[in-house]
Design an enzyme around this catalytic site. Sequence first.
Site, short mmCIF file in Angstrom:
data_model
loop_
_atom_site.label_atom_id
_atom_site.label_comp_id
_atom_site.label_asym_id
_atom_site.label_seq_id
_atom_site.Cartn_x
_atom_site.Cartn_y
_atom_site.Cartn_z
N GLU A 283 20.77 68.67 -10.31
CA GLU A 283 22.16 68.56 -10.79
C GLU A 283 22.92 69.85 -10.50
OE1 GLU A 283 23.68 65.84 -11.70
OE2 GLU A 283 21.78 64.79 -11.49
N TRP A 286 23.98 69.67 -7.13
CA TRP A 286 25.14 68.78 -6.87
C TRP A 286 26.43 69.61 -6.84
CZ3 TRP A 286 26.46 64.12 -5.10
CH2 TRP A 286 25.49 63.12 -5.05
N TRP A 314 47.00 50.87 -3.87
CA TRP A 314 46.80 51.08 -5.31
C TRP A 314 47.88 50.30 -6.04
CZ3 TRP A 314 42.20 53.01 -5.76
CH2 TRP A 314 41.71 53.90 -4.82
N ASN A 349 28.81 63.25 -18.62
CA ASN A 349 28.86 62.80 -17.22
C ASN A 349 28.76 61.28 -17.09
OD1 ASN A 349 28.74 63.25 -14.27
ND2 ASN A 349 26.70 62.35 -14.52
N TRP A 367 42.73 57.51 -7.19
CA TRP A 367 41.81 58.48 -7.82
C TRP A 367 42.50 59.80 -8.14
CZ3 TRP A 367 41.06 63.02 -5.19
CH2 TRP A 367 41.31 63.03 -3.80
N TRP A 390 35.54 62.42 -8.22
CA TRP A 390 36.52 61.32 -8.24
C TRP A 390 36.44 60.51 -6.95
CZ3 TRP A 390 39.25 58.91 -11.87
CH2 TRP A 390 39.34 59.52 -13.11
#
Length: 485
Positions: A283, A286, A314, A349, A367, A390
Amino acid sequence: MTADMSNRKNAVIVWFRADLRLADNRALCGAVAAGKPVICVYLLEEAPARRPHGGAQLWWLHHSLSRLAESLAARGGALCLRQGDPGEILDKLIEESGADSVFWNRRHDPDGMAIDTAIKASLKARGLNAASFDGQLLHEPTLVKTGAGGPFKVYTPFWRAFSALPAPRPPYPAPETIAGYKGSLESDQLEDWRLLPTTPDWSKGFNEDWQPGEEGAQEKLRLFISDGISNYADGRNMPGEASTSRLSPHLAMGEISPFQIWHSTNGLEDRHSPRDVEVFRKEVVWREFAYHLLFHFPKLSTKNFNESFDTFLWASKPELIDAWKRGQTGYPIVDAGMRQLWQTGWMHNRVRMAAASFLIKHLLADWRTGEEWFWDTLVDACPANNPASWQWVAGSGADAAPYYRIFNPVLQGEKFDADGVYVREFVPEIARLPNNLLHRPWEAKPMELAAAGIELGKTYPMPIVDHAVARERALAAYKSLRGGQ
Ligand code: FAD
Protein backbone atom coordinates in the site's frame (compact mmCIF):
# COMPACT_ATOMS: atom_id res chain seq x y z
CA MET A 1 16.15 45.32 5.87
CA THR A 2 19.87 45.53 5.12
CA ALA A 3 22.07 42.56 4.45
CA ASP A 4 24.20 41.48 7.37
CA MET A 5 27.52 41.48 5.55
CA SER A 6 29.36 39.73 8.39
CA ASN A 7 27.23 36.71 7.55
CA ARG A 8 27.82 36.95 3.80
CA LYS A 9 28.41 33.54 2.22
CA ASN A 10 27.85 32.17 5.62
CA ALA A 11 24.33 30.90 5.97
CA VAL A 12 22.25 28.12 4.45
CA ILE A 13 18.56 28.53 3.77
CA VAL A 14 16.51 25.37 4.29
CA TRP A 15 13.28 25.71 2.36
CA PHE A 16 10.61 23.57 4.05
CA ARG A 17 7.72 22.39 1.88
CA ALA A 18 5.83 19.11 2.19
CA ASP A 19 8.50 17.89 4.61
CA LEU A 20 7.47 19.48 7.92
CA ARG A 21 9.73 17.34 10.09
CA LEU A 22 13.18 17.38 11.68
CA ALA A 23 13.91 13.65 11.54
CA ASP A 24 14.89 12.16 8.20
CA ASN A 25 15.05 15.61 6.71
CA ARG A 26 18.13 15.47 4.52
CA ALA A 27 18.02 19.12 3.50
CA LEU A 28 18.08 20.14 7.17
CA CYS A 29 20.76 17.56 8.02
CA GLY A 30 22.85 18.78 5.08
CA ALA A 31 22.56 22.39 6.23
CA VAL A 32 23.53 21.52 9.80
CA ALA A 33 26.46 19.42 8.55
CA ALA A 34 27.69 22.37 6.47
CA GLY A 35 28.52 24.04 9.79
CA LYS A 36 26.96 27.35 8.77
CA PRO A 37 24.09 29.30 10.36
CA VAL A 38 20.78 27.83 9.25
CA ILE A 39 17.75 29.84 8.12
CA CYS A 40 14.61 27.71 8.09
CA VAL A 41 11.81 29.09 5.96
CA TYR A 42 8.33 28.03 4.93
CA LEU A 43 6.81 29.87 1.96
CA LEU A 44 3.09 29.94 1.41
CA GLU A 45 2.99 29.53 -2.36
CA GLU A 46 0.11 30.99 -4.31
CA ALA A 47 -2.10 30.13 -7.28
CA PRO A 48 -1.82 29.90 -10.21
CA ALA A 49 1.78 28.67 -9.91
CA ARG A 50 0.62 26.02 -7.47
CA ARG A 51 -2.74 24.49 -6.66
CA PRO A 52 -3.68 25.99 -3.30
CA HIS A 53 -4.29 23.63 -0.40
CA GLY A 54 -7.92 22.84 0.28
CA GLY A 55 -9.64 24.04 3.44
CA ALA A 56 -9.03 20.85 5.45
CA GLN A 57 -5.35 20.82 4.68
CA LEU A 58 -4.99 24.50 5.54
CA TRP A 59 -6.26 23.63 9.01
CA TRP A 60 -3.59 20.94 9.18
CA LEU A 61 -0.89 23.23 7.84
CA HIS A 62 -1.54 25.81 10.56
CA HIS A 63 -1.02 23.30 13.34
CA SER A 64 1.86 21.57 11.62
CA LEU A 65 3.79 24.82 11.11
CA SER A 66 3.18 25.75 14.70
CA ARG A 67 4.63 22.40 15.89
CA LEU A 68 7.57 22.69 13.49
CA ALA A 69 8.41 26.18 14.77
CA GLU A 70 8.42 24.85 18.35
CA SER A 71 10.68 21.91 17.47
CA LEU A 72 13.13 24.13 15.62
CA ALA A 73 13.21 26.63 18.48
CA ALA A 74 13.91 23.83 20.98
CA ARG A 75 17.09 23.02 19.02
CA GLY A 76 18.32 26.55 18.50
CA GLY A 77 16.66 27.28 15.16
CA ALA A 78 13.69 29.42 14.10
CA LEU A 79 11.03 29.21 11.41
CA CYS A 80 10.65 32.20 9.11
CA LEU A 81 7.29 32.46 7.33
CA ARG A 82 6.81 34.33 4.09
CA GLN A 83 4.11 34.38 1.43
CA GLY A 84 4.26 34.84 -2.34
CA ASP A 85 6.47 33.88 -5.27
CA PRO A 86 9.15 31.51 -3.94
CA GLY A 87 11.90 32.63 -6.33
CA GLU A 88 11.42 36.27 -5.35
CA ILE A 89 11.20 35.52 -1.65
CA LEU A 90 14.32 33.37 -1.66
CA ASP A 91 16.21 36.11 -3.50
CA LYS A 92 15.05 38.61 -0.92
CA LEU A 93 16.11 36.34 1.93
CA ILE A 94 19.52 35.88 0.34
CA GLU A 95 19.83 39.62 -0.01
CA GLU A 96 18.78 40.22 3.59
CA SER A 97 20.89 37.49 5.17
CA GLY A 98 23.88 37.03 2.93
CA ALA A 99 23.12 33.31 2.63
CA ASP A 100 25.03 31.54 -0.12
CA SER A 101 23.12 28.24 -0.22
CA VAL A 102 19.55 27.04 -0.50
CA PHE A 103 18.72 23.42 0.34
CA TRP A 104 15.42 21.61 -0.06
CA ASN A 105 13.94 18.13 -0.33
CA ARG A 106 12.62 17.21 -3.75
CA ARG A 107 8.92 17.23 -4.57
CA HIS A 108 7.41 15.37 -7.49
CA ASP A 109 4.29 17.21 -8.61
CA PRO A 110 4.70 18.94 -12.00
CA ASP A 111 4.05 22.51 -10.77
CA GLY A 112 6.41 22.13 -7.84
CA MET A 113 9.12 20.61 -10.01
CA ALA A 114 8.83 23.42 -12.57
CA ILE A 115 9.25 26.05 -9.82
CA ASP A 116 12.19 24.23 -8.26
CA THR A 117 14.00 23.68 -11.55
CA ALA A 118 13.76 27.37 -12.44
CA ILE A 119 14.93 28.46 -8.98
CA LYS A 120 17.85 26.05 -8.99
CA ALA A 121 19.00 27.27 -12.41
CA SER A 122 18.70 30.90 -11.35
CA LEU A 123 20.64 30.39 -8.11
CA LYS A 124 23.39 28.43 -9.82
CA ALA A 125 23.69 31.01 -12.60
CA ARG A 126 24.54 33.53 -9.87
CA GLY A 127 27.18 31.31 -8.31
CA LEU A 128 25.00 30.35 -5.36
CA ASN A 129 24.71 26.83 -4.08
CA ALA A 130 21.36 25.06 -4.60
CA ALA A 131 21.04 21.46 -3.48
CA SER A 132 18.05 19.13 -3.41
CA PHE A 133 17.69 15.86 -1.51
CA ASP A 134 15.47 12.78 -1.44
CA GLY A 135 12.78 12.33 1.19
CA GLN A 136 9.34 12.30 -0.39
CA LEU A 137 9.66 8.96 -2.19
CA LEU A 138 11.53 5.74 -1.46
CA HIS A 139 12.85 5.67 -5.00
CA GLU A 140 12.88 8.54 -7.47
CA PRO A 141 10.25 8.02 -10.22
CA THR A 142 12.95 7.71 -12.89
CA LEU A 143 14.63 4.82 -11.08
CA VAL A 144 11.74 2.39 -11.44
CA LYS A 145 11.79 1.42 -15.12
CA THR A 146 10.33 -1.18 -17.43
CA GLY A 147 12.69 -3.51 -19.32
CA ALA A 148 12.57 -1.06 -22.20
CA GLY A 149 13.51 1.79 -19.86
CA GLY A 150 10.08 3.46 -19.84
CA PRO A 151 7.53 4.19 -17.15
CA PHE A 152 5.07 1.65 -15.76
CA LYS A 153 1.32 1.94 -16.26
CA VAL A 154 0.31 -1.12 -14.26
CA TYR A 155 0.91 -1.57 -10.55
CA THR A 156 1.96 -5.25 -10.28
CA PRO A 157 5.00 -5.01 -12.60
CA PHE A 158 5.82 -1.67 -10.94
CA TRP A 159 5.86 -3.41 -7.56
CA ARG A 160 8.09 -6.18 -8.96
CA ALA A 161 10.57 -3.70 -10.40
CA PHE A 162 10.42 -1.64 -7.20
CA SER A 163 11.14 -4.71 -5.08
CA ALA A 164 14.15 -5.60 -7.24
CA LEU A 165 15.83 -2.25 -6.47
CA PRO A 166 18.19 -1.92 -3.50
CA ALA A 167 16.33 -1.60 -0.20
CA PRO A 168 15.36 1.99 0.66
CA ARG A 169 18.08 3.81 2.64
CA PRO A 170 17.76 4.05 6.42
CA PRO A 171 16.22 7.26 7.81
CA TYR A 172 18.42 10.06 9.18
CA PRO A 173 18.06 11.12 12.83
CA ALA A 174 16.92 14.66 13.65
CA PRO A 175 19.79 17.07 14.30
CA GLU A 176 20.28 17.57 18.03
CA THR A 177 21.15 21.22 17.68
CA ILE A 178 20.69 23.76 14.92
CA ALA A 179 22.97 26.76 14.64
CA GLY A 180 20.22 29.28 13.98
CA TYR A 181 20.99 32.43 11.98
CA LYS A 182 21.62 35.27 14.40
CA GLY A 183 20.67 38.27 12.29
CA SER A 184 17.13 39.58 12.33
CA LEU A 185 14.78 38.43 9.60
CA GLU A 186 11.20 39.48 9.29
CA SER A 187 8.63 36.72 9.46
CA ASP A 188 4.89 36.73 8.88
CA GLN A 189 2.76 35.80 11.87
CA LEU A 190 1.12 32.42 11.38
CA GLU A 191 -2.22 33.76 12.67
CA ASP A 192 -2.18 36.44 9.97
CA TRP A 193 -2.30 33.76 7.31
CA ARG A 194 -5.79 32.85 8.59
CA LEU A 195 -5.49 29.18 7.73
CA LEU A 196 -8.02 28.07 10.33
CA PRO A 197 -11.75 28.05 9.52
CA THR A 198 -13.83 30.65 11.33
CA THR A 199 -17.19 31.18 9.66
CA PRO A 200 -18.17 28.55 10.52
CA ASP A 201 -15.45 26.70 12.40
CA TRP A 202 -16.00 23.16 11.15
CA SER A 203 -12.82 21.75 12.63
CA LYS A 204 -14.09 20.39 15.96
CA GLY A 205 -14.00 16.76 14.80
CA PHE A 206 -10.54 17.33 13.38
CA ASN A 207 -9.17 18.28 16.79
CA GLU A 208 -10.56 15.09 18.27
CA ASP A 209 -9.10 12.80 15.62
CA TRP A 210 -5.75 14.30 14.72
CA GLN A 211 -2.55 15.58 16.19
CA PRO A 212 -0.77 17.35 13.34
CA GLY A 213 3.02 17.48 13.54
CA GLU A 214 5.95 15.14 13.73
CA GLU A 215 5.15 13.88 17.21
CA GLY A 216 1.58 13.02 16.21
CA ALA A 217 2.90 11.16 13.18
CA GLN A 218 5.30 9.10 15.28
CA GLU A 219 2.51 8.30 17.71
CA LYS A 220 0.28 7.06 14.86
CA LEU A 221 3.14 4.92 13.56
CA ARG A 222 3.85 3.49 17.02
CA LEU A 223 0.18 2.61 17.55
CA PHE A 224 -0.07 0.98 14.15
CA ILE A 225 3.08 -1.11 14.56
CA SER A 226 2.04 -2.25 18.02
CA ASP A 227 -1.63 -2.86 17.13
CA GLY A 228 -3.01 -2.35 13.63
CA ILE A 229 -0.51 -4.25 11.53
CA SER A 230 -1.29 -7.60 13.17
CA ASN A 231 -4.56 -7.79 11.23
CA TYR A 232 -3.83 -5.35 8.41
CA ALA A 233 -4.36 -7.57 5.35
CA ASP A 234 -8.00 -8.29 6.22
CA GLY A 235 -8.77 -5.53 8.71
CA ARG A 236 -7.79 -2.77 6.26
CA ASN A 237 -11.07 -3.34 4.42
CA MET A 238 -13.26 -2.86 7.49
CA PRO A 239 -14.13 0.81 8.00
CA GLY A 240 -15.48 0.15 11.49
CA GLU A 241 -12.12 -1.21 12.67
CA ALA A 242 -9.01 0.83 13.44
CA SER A 243 -6.76 -1.44 11.36
CA THR A 244 -5.09 1.06 9.07
CA SER A 245 -2.31 3.42 10.07
CA ARG A 246 -4.00 6.77 9.39
CA LEU A 247 -0.59 8.07 8.46
CA SER A 248 -1.80 9.58 5.18
CA PRO A 249 -2.20 13.22 6.33
CA HIS A 250 1.17 13.07 8.07
CA LEU A 251 2.72 11.70 4.87
CA ALA A 252 0.99 14.32 2.75
CA MET A 253 2.56 17.10 4.84
CA GLY A 254 5.83 15.22 5.18
CA GLU A 255 5.69 15.04 8.97
CA ILE A 256 6.93 11.50 8.54
CA SER A 257 8.92 10.14 5.62
CA PRO A 258 8.24 6.92 3.73
CA PHE A 259 11.75 5.81 4.77
CA GLN A 260 10.78 6.04 8.44
CA ILE A 261 7.63 4.03 7.78
CA TRP A 262 9.38 1.44 5.64
CA HIS A 263 12.15 0.83 8.15
CA SER A 264 9.75 0.59 11.06
CA THR A 265 8.34 -2.53 9.37
CA ASN A 266 11.76 -4.21 9.12
CA GLY A 267 11.85 -7.46 11.02
CA LEU A 268 8.14 -7.37 11.85
CA GLU A 269 7.71 -10.66 9.99
CA ASP A 270 9.13 -12.37 13.09
CA ARG A 271 6.25 -11.13 15.24
CA HIS A 272 3.41 -10.76 12.71
CA SER A 273 2.21 -12.63 9.68
CA PRO A 274 4.48 -11.84 6.71
CA ARG A 275 1.30 -11.31 4.67
CA ASP A 276 0.17 -8.42 6.88
CA VAL A 277 3.58 -6.78 6.58
CA GLU A 278 3.79 -7.25 2.82
CA VAL A 279 0.26 -5.99 2.16
CA PHE A 280 1.06 -2.86 4.17
CA ARG A 281 4.30 -2.26 2.27
CA LYS A 282 2.44 -2.73 -0.99
CA GLU A 283 0.00 0.00 0.00
CA VAL A 284 2.86 2.35 0.81
CA VAL A 285 4.18 1.56 -2.66
CA TRP A 286 0.78 2.40 -4.23
CA ARG A 287 1.58 5.95 -3.21
CA GLU A 288 4.95 5.67 -4.96
CA PHE A 289 3.15 4.33 -8.04
CA ALA A 290 0.76 7.30 -8.05
CA TYR A 291 3.73 9.69 -7.97
CA HIS A 292 5.40 7.64 -10.70
CA LEU A 293 2.32 8.11 -12.88
CA LEU A 294 2.06 11.82 -12.09
CA PHE A 295 5.76 12.33 -12.80
CA HIS A 296 5.60 10.62 -16.19
CA PHE A 297 2.09 11.79 -17.12
CA PRO A 298 1.92 15.29 -15.62
CA LYS A 299 -1.61 15.94 -16.86
CA LEU A 300 -2.96 13.11 -14.70
CA SER A 301 -4.58 15.52 -12.23
CA THR A 302 -6.81 17.24 -14.72
CA LYS A 303 -6.94 15.18 -17.92
CA ASN A 304 -8.16 11.66 -18.60
CA PHE A 305 -5.20 9.31 -18.72
CA ASN A 306 -7.18 7.29 -21.26
CA GLU A 307 -8.07 9.93 -23.82
CA SER A 308 -11.05 8.03 -25.16
CA PHE A 309 -12.84 9.26 -22.02
CA ASP A 310 -12.64 12.79 -23.40
CA THR A 311 -15.84 12.11 -25.33
CA PHE A 312 -17.67 10.55 -22.38
CA LEU A 313 -21.01 12.23 -21.80
CA TRP A 314 -21.18 12.94 -18.08
CA ALA A 315 -24.78 13.55 -17.15
CA SER A 316 -24.89 14.55 -13.52
CA LYS A 317 -27.37 16.85 -11.84
CA PRO A 318 -26.08 19.53 -9.43
CA GLU A 319 -28.68 18.72 -6.76
CA LEU A 320 -27.62 15.05 -6.74
CA ILE A 321 -23.96 15.96 -6.47
CA ASP A 322 -24.89 18.23 -3.59
CA ALA A 323 -26.69 15.36 -1.85
CA TRP A 324 -23.55 13.24 -2.29
CA LYS A 325 -21.36 15.94 -0.76
CA ARG A 326 -23.68 16.31 2.23
CA GLY A 327 -24.00 12.57 2.85
CA GLN A 328 -27.69 12.53 1.93
CA THR A 329 -27.83 9.96 -0.88
CA GLY A 330 -30.02 7.48 0.98
CA TYR A 331 -27.31 4.80 0.73
CA PRO A 332 -25.95 4.50 4.28
CA ILE A 333 -22.38 3.40 3.50
CA VAL A 334 -21.92 6.26 1.03
CA ASP A 335 -23.48 8.76 3.42
CA ALA A 336 -21.38 7.53 6.34
CA GLY A 337 -18.23 8.00 4.25
CA MET A 338 -19.12 11.48 3.06
CA ARG A 339 -19.99 12.54 6.61
CA GLN A 340 -16.79 11.02 8.01
CA LEU A 341 -14.95 13.10 5.42
CA TRP A 342 -16.74 16.30 6.40
CA GLN A 343 -16.47 15.75 10.14
CA THR A 344 -12.91 14.42 10.36
CA GLY A 345 -11.18 15.32 7.07
CA TRP A 346 -10.51 11.65 6.32
CA MET A 347 -12.39 8.69 4.88
CA HIS A 348 -11.60 5.00 5.04
CA ASN A 349 -10.14 3.68 1.76
CA ARG A 350 -12.83 1.04 1.23
CA VAL A 351 -15.51 3.70 1.58
CA ARG A 352 -13.61 6.17 -0.60
CA MET A 353 -13.89 3.61 -3.38
CA ALA A 354 -17.62 3.06 -2.80
CA ALA A 355 -18.37 6.79 -2.50
CA ALA A 356 -16.30 7.67 -5.56
CA SER A 357 -17.88 4.90 -7.60
CA PHE A 358 -21.32 6.13 -6.55
CA LEU A 359 -20.59 9.67 -7.71
CA ILE A 360 -19.11 8.61 -11.02
CA LYS A 361 -21.21 5.60 -11.95
CA HIS A 362 -24.53 6.07 -10.16
CA LEU A 363 -24.69 9.83 -10.71
CA LEU A 364 -22.58 9.91 -13.90
CA ALA A 365 -20.56 12.83 -12.57
CA ASP A 366 -17.16 13.66 -14.06
CA TRP A 367 -14.43 12.26 -11.77
CA ARG A 368 -12.90 15.75 -11.55
CA THR A 369 -15.95 16.95 -9.58
CA GLY A 370 -15.18 14.37 -6.92
CA GLU A 371 -11.44 14.93 -7.06
CA GLU A 372 -11.97 18.63 -6.36
CA TRP A 373 -14.33 17.96 -3.45
CA PHE A 374 -11.87 15.52 -1.92
CA TRP A 375 -9.04 17.99 -2.50
CA ASP A 376 -10.90 20.58 -0.46
CA THR A 377 -12.10 18.30 2.33
CA LEU A 378 -9.34 15.69 2.85
CA VAL A 379 -6.57 16.35 5.34
CA ASP A 380 -4.47 13.90 3.32
CA ALA A 381 -5.19 15.48 -0.09
CA CYS A 382 -2.29 14.38 -2.25
CA PRO A 383 -1.50 15.68 -5.75
CA ALA A 384 -0.68 12.14 -6.92
CA ASN A 385 -2.90 9.78 -4.91
CA ASN A 386 -6.08 11.80 -5.26
CA PRO A 387 -6.32 12.10 -9.06
CA ALA A 388 -4.77 8.66 -9.64
CA SER A 389 -7.37 7.06 -7.36
CA TRP A 390 -10.26 8.99 -8.89
CA GLN A 391 -9.16 8.00 -12.37
CA TRP A 392 -8.77 4.41 -11.17
CA VAL A 393 -12.40 4.37 -10.04
CA ALA A 394 -13.63 6.17 -13.17
CA GLY A 395 -11.87 3.66 -15.40
CA SER A 396 -10.07 6.48 -17.21
CA GLY A 397 -6.81 5.90 -15.34
CA ALA A 398 -3.66 3.93 -16.00
CA ASP A 399 -4.19 0.74 -13.99
CA ALA A 400 -7.92 1.33 -13.81
CA ALA A 401 -10.94 -0.55 -12.52
CA PRO A 402 -12.85 -2.22 -15.38
CA TYR A 403 -15.91 -0.27 -16.53
CA TYR A 404 -18.36 -3.00 -15.52
CA ARG A 405 -17.15 -2.81 -11.91
CA ILE A 406 -19.94 -0.77 -10.39
CA PHE A 407 -19.88 -1.01 -6.63
CA ASN A 408 -23.25 -1.97 -5.19
CA PRO A 409 -23.48 0.33 -2.17
CA VAL A 410 -25.78 -2.05 -0.31
CA LEU A 411 -23.53 -5.07 -0.74
CA GLN A 412 -20.43 -3.02 0.03
CA GLY A 413 -22.03 -1.97 3.30
CA GLU A 414 -23.22 -5.46 4.17
CA LYS A 415 -19.88 -7.05 3.37
CA PHE A 416 -17.49 -4.57 4.95
CA ASP A 417 -19.65 -3.10 7.72
CA ALA A 418 -21.75 -6.15 8.54
CA ASP A 419 -22.17 -5.22 12.20
CA GLY A 420 -22.96 -1.62 11.23
CA VAL A 421 -20.42 -0.04 13.58
CA TYR A 422 -19.29 2.44 10.93
CA VAL A 423 -22.71 3.45 9.61
CA ARG A 424 -24.13 3.81 13.11
CA GLU A 425 -21.32 6.19 14.06
CA PHE A 426 -21.79 8.54 11.11
CA VAL A 427 -25.47 8.10 10.28
CA PRO A 428 -26.93 8.05 13.80
CA GLU A 429 -30.48 8.76 12.63
CA ILE A 430 -30.78 5.17 11.37
CA ALA A 431 -28.70 3.56 14.13
CA ARG A 432 -31.67 1.75 15.65
CA LEU A 433 -32.38 -0.30 12.54
CA PRO A 434 -31.37 -3.97 12.87
CA ASN A 435 -28.25 -5.06 10.95
CA ASN A 436 -30.24 -6.79 8.19
CA LEU A 437 -31.93 -3.46 7.29
CA LEU A 438 -29.23 -0.98 8.18
CA HIS A 439 -27.75 -0.84 4.68
CA ARG A 440 -31.17 -0.91 2.95
CA PRO A 441 -33.53 1.19 5.10
CA TRP A 442 -36.10 1.59 2.28
CA GLU A 443 -36.87 -2.14 2.56
CA ALA A 444 -37.93 -1.78 6.20
CA LYS A 445 -41.64 -2.15 6.90
CA PRO A 446 -43.48 0.89 8.32
CA MET A 447 -43.52 -0.70 11.76
CA GLU A 448 -39.81 -1.39 11.63
CA LEU A 449 -39.12 2.19 10.62
CA ALA A 450 -41.35 3.51 13.35
CA ALA A 451 -39.64 1.29 15.94
CA ALA A 452 -36.28 2.72 14.84
CA GLY A 453 -37.60 6.30 14.99
CA ILE A 454 -37.17 6.88 11.25
CA GLU A 455 -39.42 8.77 8.85
CA LEU A 456 -37.98 7.94 5.46
CA GLY A 457 -37.83 11.00 3.25
CA LYS A 458 -37.82 13.21 6.36
CA THR A 459 -35.32 12.05 8.96
CA TYR A 460 -33.29 10.11 6.40
CA PRO A 461 -33.61 10.32 2.58
CA MET A 462 -34.98 7.74 0.21
CA PRO A 463 -32.26 6.65 -2.26
CA ILE A 464 -31.63 9.54 -4.67
CA VAL A 465 -31.22 7.03 -7.52
CA ASP A 466 -32.32 3.44 -7.86
CA HIS A 467 -29.27 1.17 -7.88
CA ALA A 468 -30.47 -1.17 -10.66
CA VAL A 469 -31.54 1.69 -12.93
CA ALA A 470 -28.34 3.65 -12.31
CA ARG A 471 -26.23 0.55 -12.93
CA GLU A 472 -27.83 -0.10 -16.33
CA ARG A 473 -27.46 3.57 -17.28
CA ALA A 474 -23.78 3.57 -16.35
CA LEU A 475 -23.09 0.34 -18.23
CA ALA A 476 -24.78 1.73 -21.33
CA ALA A 477 -22.81 4.98 -21.09
CA TYR A 478 -19.50 3.19 -20.64
CA LYS A 479 -20.20 0.74 -23.46
CA SER A 480 -20.90 3.61 -25.82
CA LEU A 481 -17.37 4.94 -25.29
CA ARG A 482 -15.71 4.61 -28.66
CA GLY A 483 -12.67 2.34 -28.19
CA GLY A 484 -12.91 3.07 -24.48
CA GLN A 485 -12.35 -0.41 -23.08
P1 FAD B 1 -2.93 2.65 5.26
O1 FAD B 1 -3.82 1.55 4.82
O2 FAD B 1 -2.41 2.59 6.64
O3 FAD B 1 -1.73 2.71 4.22
C1 FAD B 1 -0.47 3.33 4.52
C2 FAD B 1 -0.15 4.36 3.47
O4 FAD B 1 -0.09 3.75 2.18
C3 FAD B 1 -1.19 5.45 3.35
O5 FAD B 1 -1.01 6.46 4.30
C4 FAD B 1 -0.99 5.92 1.92
O6 FAD B 1 0.12 6.79 1.82
C5 FAD B 1 -0.63 4.63 1.20
N1 FAD B 1 -1.86 4.05 0.65
C6 FAD B 1 -2.74 3.22 1.25
N2 FAD B 1 -3.74 2.87 0.39
C7 FAD B 1 -3.47 3.51 -0.76
C8 FAD B 1 -4.12 3.57 -2.02
N3 FAD B 1 -5.23 2.88 -2.27
N4 FAD B 1 -3.58 4.34 -2.99
C9 FAD B 1 -2.44 5.03 -2.78
N5 FAD B 1 -1.78 5.01 -1.60
C10 FAD B 1 -2.28 4.27 -0.61
N6 FAD B 1 -4.63 8.85 -0.42
C11 FAD B 1 -3.95 9.95 -0.09
O7 FAD B 1 -2.94 9.86 0.61
N7 FAD B 1 -4.36 11.18 -0.51
C12 FAD B 1 -5.46 11.35 -1.29
O8 FAD B 1 -5.78 12.49 -1.70
C13 FAD B 1 -6.22 10.19 -1.63
N8 FAD B 1 -7.37 10.29 -2.36
C14 FAD B 1 -8.08 9.15 -2.67
C15 FAD B 1 -9.24 9.26 -3.44
C16 FAD B 1 -9.99 8.12 -3.76
C17 FAD B 1 -11.23 8.25 -4.62
C18 FAD B 1 -9.55 6.86 -3.32
C19 FAD B 1 -10.33 5.61 -3.66
C20 FAD B 1 -8.39 6.73 -2.56
C21 FAD B 1 -7.64 7.87 -2.24
N9 FAD B 1 -6.45 7.77 -1.48
C22 FAD B 1 -5.75 8.91 -1.16
C23 FAD B 1 -5.86 6.44 -1.15
C24 FAD B 1 -6.25 5.87 0.22
O9 FAD B 1 -7.62 5.92 0.41
C25 FAD B 1 -5.55 6.55 1.40
O10 FAD B 1 -4.17 6.67 1.15
C26 FAD B 1 -5.73 5.74 2.68
O11 FAD B 1 -7.09 5.58 2.96
C27 FAD B 1 -5.04 6.44 3.82
O12 FAD B 1 -5.33 5.83 5.05
P2 FAD B 1 -4.16 5.18 5.92
O13 FAD B 1 -3.04 6.14 6.07
O14 FAD B 1 -4.79 4.65 7.16
O15 FAD B 1 -3.71 4.01 4.96
